[in-house]
Design a protein around this motif. Structure first.
Motif, mmCIF file in Angstrom:
data_model
loop_
_atom_site.group_PDB
_atom_site.id
_atom_site.type_symbol
_atom_site.label_atom_id
_atom_site.label_comp_id
_atom_site.label_asym_id
_atom_site.label_seq_id
_atom_site.Cartn_x
_atom_site.Cartn_y
_atom_site.Cartn_z
ATOM 1 N N SER A 1 -17.583 -51.456 23.038
ATOM 2 C CA SER A 1 -17.750 -50.551 24.172
ATOM 3 C C SER A 1 -16.892 -49.314 23.962
ATOM 4 N N GLN A 2 -17.240 -48.228 24.665
ATOM 5 C CA GLN A 2 -16.460 -47.000 24.542
ATOM 6 C C GLN A 2 -15.022 -47.186 25.035
ATOM 7 N N PRO A 3 -14.788 -47.883 26.165
ATOM 8 C CA PRO A 3 -13.396 -48.103 26.590
ATOM 9 C C PRO A 3 -12.585 -48.872 25.551
ATOM 10 N N THR A 4 -13.228 -49.857 24.891
ATOM 11 C CA THR A 4 -12.517 -50.628 23.867
ATOM 12 C C THR A 4 -12.110 -49.730 22.710
ATOM 13 N N LEU A 5 -13.033 -48.878 22.269
ATOM 14 C CA LEU A 5 -12.701 -47.969 21.183
ATOM 15 C C LEU A 5 -11.583 -47.015 21.596
ATOM 16 N N SER A 6 -11.641 -46.505 22.815
ATOM 17 C CA SER A 6 -10.597 -45.594 23.300
ATOM 18 C C SER A 6 -9.236 -46.279 23.298
ATOM 19 N N ASP B 1 -15.694 -39.569 11.828
ATOM 20 C CA ASP B 1 -17.002 -39.206 11.269
ATOM 21 C C ASP B 1 -17.943 -38.694 12.351
ATOM 22 N N GLU B 2 -18.025 -39.422 13.440
ATOM 23 C CA GLU B 2 -19.015 -39.122 14.474
ATOM 24 C C GLU B 2 -18.599 -37.981 15.388
ATOM 25 N N LYS B 3 -17.278 -37.776 15.550
ATOM 26 C CA LYS B 3 -16.760 -36.741 16.472
ATOM 27 C C LYS B 3 -17.249 -36.967 17.903
ATOM 28 N N HIS B 4 -17.509 -38.223 18.246
ATOM 29 C CA HIS B 4 -18.105 -38.521 19.555
ATOM 30 C C HIS B 4 -17.827 -40.001 19.865
ATOM 31 N N PHE B 5 -17.161 -40.283 21.012
ATOM 32 C CA PHE B 5 -16.761 -41.654 21.325
ATOM 33 C C PHE B 5 -17.965 -42.586 21.491
ATOM 34 N N THR B 6 -19.007 -42.126 22.164
ATOM 35 C CA THR B 6 -20.148 -43.018 22.425
ATOM 36 C C THR B 6 -20.825 -43.419 21.124
ATOM 37 N N ARG B 7 -21.071 -42.451 20.228
ATOM 38 C CA ARG B 7 -21.731 -42.777 18.967
ATOM 39 C C ARG B 7 -20.837 -43.645 18.087
ATOM 40 N N ALA B 8 -19.543 -43.352 18.070
ATOM 41 C CA ALA B 8 -18.631 -44.155 17.250
ATOM 42 C C ALA B 8 -18.557 -45.586 17.761
ATOM 43 N N ALA B 9 -18.529 -45.747 19.085
ATOM 44 C CA ALA B 9 -18.491 -47.095 19.656
ATOM 45 C C ALA B 9 -19.764 -47.859 19.316
#
Length: 285
Positions: free
Chosen positions: A30-35, A16-24
């Motif tokens: 955290s962004q690393p966790t989402l990745s 939906d967000e097309k962006h790791f920071t916003r999705a996290a």
């Protein structure tokens, strides 16, 4: 397979967000966790779901297929796992700028006639949570299409241009729609009602800033990063001391819609929709 719900929720948020920071941020991780979660999901499925660059995320064909299916299945699964409560509620979602007037009238009448309380929730997402089972019905602006949703347009709103009080345009009273192409825009790409496709290809404005929600959009305009375009009601609310509004007499209007799931929705949705249609028709007479 040891695929877990947080893997799937994270994938949907990122799609939906097309962006790791916003999705996290949306997921509260955290962004690393989402990745790591996305990589783990791809490993378990054995196929690449995303194409990653330094600034953008796009879905592969396998990712598109998974997204389409999860969009329907995951909300149903989460609803089945949600504990039952003694008191039913009717949840109305919105992305930004909840209307005034008819919604308050409809909510009061709905609660009085059905005995079911209405809860209004803001969700910074294109469909305001109605596609995630987080809302039973959403009030949304813009031209929307979704095969899994019913969409009814209640009315059309005129648009205005928003500029910083420091902008050279702040002294003007109006601007032409095509003349906006001579300036740079601040775009809310998640829940905004304006995109470059609203202008002809040969006469499109540049983009100064891309934002994820209305608050970020407002501060970018106030800081004179670029011009914004919003429905007229925003200009009547005096929302920021450093933002001025200009009429756009020839701008295309913005639809205001009710959106709800095509299947398996709350049984009182038709009642709420009928009340909303009647209230809006009454205001327009």
């Amino acid at each position: 397979m040891s695929i877990e719900l947080h893997h799937l929720r994270g994938f949907l948020a990122l799609a939906d967000e097309k962006h790791f920071t916003r999705a996290a941020k949306r997921m509260g991780v955290s962004q690393p966790t989402l990745s790591r979660n996305i990589r783990r999901l791809e490993e378990l499925l054995g196929r690449r779901l995303l194409e990653r660059t330094t600034r953008h995320v796009t879905l592969t064909s396998a990712g598109e297929s998974l997204y389409d299916r999860l969009n329907v299945l995951l909300p149903q699964l989460e609803a089945a796992l949600r504990p039952e409560t003694d008191e039913d509620t009717f949840r109305v979602g919105f992305a930004w700028g909840f209307p005034t007037g008819w919604p308050q009238e409809v909510i009061a009448r709905f609660e009085e006639e059905t005995g079911v309380p209405v809860q209004v929730h803001r969700h910074d997402a294109k469909l305001a949570g109605v596609d995630r089972g987080e809302a039973d019905l959403a009030i949304l602006r813009g031209r929307l299409t979704s095969p899994d949703m019913e969409i009814v347009t209640l009315l059309h709103e005129r648009r205005v241009a928003a500029v910083s009080t420091r902008s050279e345009l702040a002294e003007r009273h109006e601007i032409g729609w095509r003349d906006i192409a001579d300036h740079r825009l601040v775009l809310n790409e998640v829940s905004g009602t304006t995109n470059l496709g609203d202008w002809p290809p040969e006469r499109q404005p540049g983009v100064a800033v891309v934002c994820a929600n209305f608050d970020e959009w407002l501060e970018a305009v106030a800081s004179n990063k670029g011009m914004g375009v919003v429905p007229e009601f925003v200009g009547r609310q005096h929302i920021h001391p450093f933002v001025s509004f200009l009429a756009i007499p020839d701008a295309p209007t913005v639809p205001l819609n009710l959106v709800w799931p095509a299947h398996g929705g709350h049984p009182l949705i038709p009642r709420f929709v009928a009340m909303a249609q009647a209230a809006v028709a009454g205001e327009q007479r």
